[in-house]
Write an enzyme that holds these catalytic residues in place. Structure first.
Site, PDB file in Angstrom:
ATOM      1  N   GLY A 134     -16.646 -10.286  -0.173  1.00  0.00           N
ATOM      2  CA  GLY A 134     -17.268 -10.966   1.010  1.00  0.00           C
ATOM      3  C   GLY A 134     -18.631 -11.268   0.921  1.00  0.00           C
ATOM      4  O   GLY A 134     -19.371 -12.010   0.201  1.00  0.00           O
ATOM      5  N   GLU A 190      -5.866 -12.617   5.182  1.00  0.00           N
ATOM      6  CA  GLU A 190      -5.382 -13.780   4.698  1.00  0.00           C
ATOM      7  C   GLU A 190      -4.473 -14.579   5.663  1.00  0.00           C
ATOM      8  O   GLU A 190      -3.857 -13.779   6.646  1.00  0.00           O
ATOM      9  CB  GLU A 190      -4.628 -13.637   3.503  1.00  0.00           C
ATOM     10  CG  GLU A 190      -5.555 -13.180   2.341  1.00  0.00           C
ATOM     11  CD  GLU A 190      -7.027 -14.023   1.889  1.00  0.00           C
ATOM     12  OE1 GLU A 190      -6.597 -15.361   1.791  1.00  0.00           O
ATOM     13  OE2 GLU A 190      -7.886 -13.529   2.302  1.00  0.00           O
ATOM     14  N   LYS A 205      -9.292 -10.326  -6.894  1.00  0.00           N
ATOM     15  CA  LYS A 205     -10.806 -10.057  -6.868  1.00  0.00           C
ATOM     16  C   LYS A 205     -11.061  -9.172  -8.249  1.00  0.00           C
ATOM     17  O   LYS A 205     -11.957  -9.462  -8.798  1.00  0.00           O
ATOM     18  CB  LYS A 205     -11.129  -9.188  -5.482  1.00  0.00           C
ATOM     19  CG  LYS A 205     -10.949 -10.213  -4.483  1.00  0.00           C
ATOM     20  CD  LYS A 205     -11.142  -9.388  -3.332  1.00  0.00           C
ATOM     21  CE  LYS A 205     -11.124 -10.383  -1.944  1.00  0.00           C
ATOM     22  NZ  LYS A 205     -10.890  -9.608  -0.639  1.00  0.00           N
TER      23      LYS A 205
END
Ligand code: NAP
Ligand code: HSE
Length: 327
Positions: A134, A190, A205
């Site tokens: 983020g 999501e 990620k």
């Protein structure tokens, strides 16, 4: 300051797309001053132009060609999510030598190596700071700040939704489904929250970070993945009495066999056990610098929008440099 705008087209105008526009609105004069030209969001691709949105844009479209085939658009920002049709759109944008910014970790975990090769071939930029952790600006730090070092271990909390759910279950005794609903309402989850709770989003990620840190071609099949769906509040309450705190931890070492995502029960002396709510954290062990630790908001519109904005500004600088070279 140059007069000609740098023009941006958004593929998607949901949580992250709107967060990006909010961020630009908060700092618009300063952003244009730093880039050296006005930054203009030209239009955004959506599924439903009539949907009510907290942030507005003058022009929305349901036809991707309005962005991909508009010669005035310099930068394409993919914040629509999913593999298809995002894959074809990003590929087309790179082939047309538009600068591309994306926050889509699924797409990058699956096709990032192909996109990087294509970007090299066409000589265009592919930037994706918003795809991992983020608002924590970690990719630039690894690429630039640690360029001479060697990362030996990655460890962290890479999913805001699951950390938010686990924190509420642990701190408040809330049940799993209530906490998940709150995470969805906050824009952390999501579109398909299975991606979050199964550990798959954190695995995407981890793949992207492992490639950056270890310079190896890791793919999703190399990651051993388990999620938080099996946990209930009674088990968490029992473990709490023993001083054990549940966290969805992502770990990797340069050897592919050592890449995994799963729940670990941490003592409160572990720094990661104190990372609460939507926060993400990353701990790196490197050969030269040693132990490093970052913590910050791992999901949400403004946090991710801020990371995407940094990429858009870097892309804008490249656009202006190319214009200068052409004249
Ligand atoms: P979102 O709120 O669901 O927004 C998706 C946007 O894309 C919406 O505007 C939607 O249109 C549009 N869209 C989706 N599929 C489309 C299609 N086939 N054709 C046209 N438009 C389409 O998603 P988000 O949370 O902003 O996430 C966007 C991306 O950023 C994802 O890759 C996600 O993994 C990543 N990301 C999200 C966060 C976060 O905190 N949310 C953080 C980091 C990265 P409508 O609005 O009309 O439905
Ligand atoms: N769904 C993701 C999360 C968004 O909760 O971490 C940020 O990548």
């Amino acid at each position: 300051m140059r007069n000609a705008d740098v023009r941006v087209g958004l593929l998607g105008f949901g949580t992250v797309g709107q967060g990006l526009v909010q961020g630009i609105n908060l700092q618009s004069k300063e952003i244009s001053r730093r880039i050296g030209a006005p930054l203009k969001i030209e239009r955004a691709l959506v599924q439903d132009v009539k949907k009510k949105r907290p942030v507005s844009l003058p022009e929305l479209s349901t036809d991707a060609r309005d962005i991909l085939e508009d010669p005035e658009i310099d930068i394409v920002v993919e914040v629509m999510g999913g593999e298809h049709p995002a894959y074809a759109y990003v590929k087309q944008a790179l082939e047309q030598r538009k600068q591309v910014v994306t926050a889509n970790k699924l797409l990058l975990a699956l096709h990032g190596l192909e996109f990087k090769a294509l970007a090299r071939l066409t000589g265009t930029g592919l930037l994706y700071e918003g795809s991992v952790l983020g608002g924590i600006p970690i990719l630039r730090t690894i690429q630039r700040g640690l360029c001479g070092d060697r990362v030996e271990q990655i460890e962290g909390i890479f999913n805001g939704t699951t950390n938010f759910i686990l924190s509420r279950m642990y701190d408040l005794g809330e049940d799993y489904l209530t906490a998940l609903r709150l995470a969805q309402e906050a824009g952390y989850a999501e579109a398909d929250p299975t991606m979050d709770v199964s550990g798959f989003d954190a695995a995407c990620k981890l793949v992207i970070l492992s490639r950056e840190c270890f310079k190896v071609d890791v793919c999703l099949e190399d990651v051993t993945i388990s999620g938080i769906e099996h946990l209930d509040k009674r088990q968490i309450a029992r473990e709490k009495k023993l001083g054990r705190i549940p966290k969805l931890i992502a770990r990797a070492k340069p050897q592919k066999a050592a890449i995994r995502v799963g729940v670990e029960w941490l003592p409160d002396t572990d720094l990661l056990s104190r990372v609460a709510g939507v926060q993400n954290a990353l701990s790196l062990r490197t050969l030269i610098v040693g132990e490093l630790f970052w913590r910050g908001p791992g999901a949400g519109g403004l946090a991710t929008g801020g990371a995407v904005l940094a990429d858009v500004m870097e892309a804008a600088e490249r656009v202006l440099m190319e214009r200068d070279e052409t004249f």
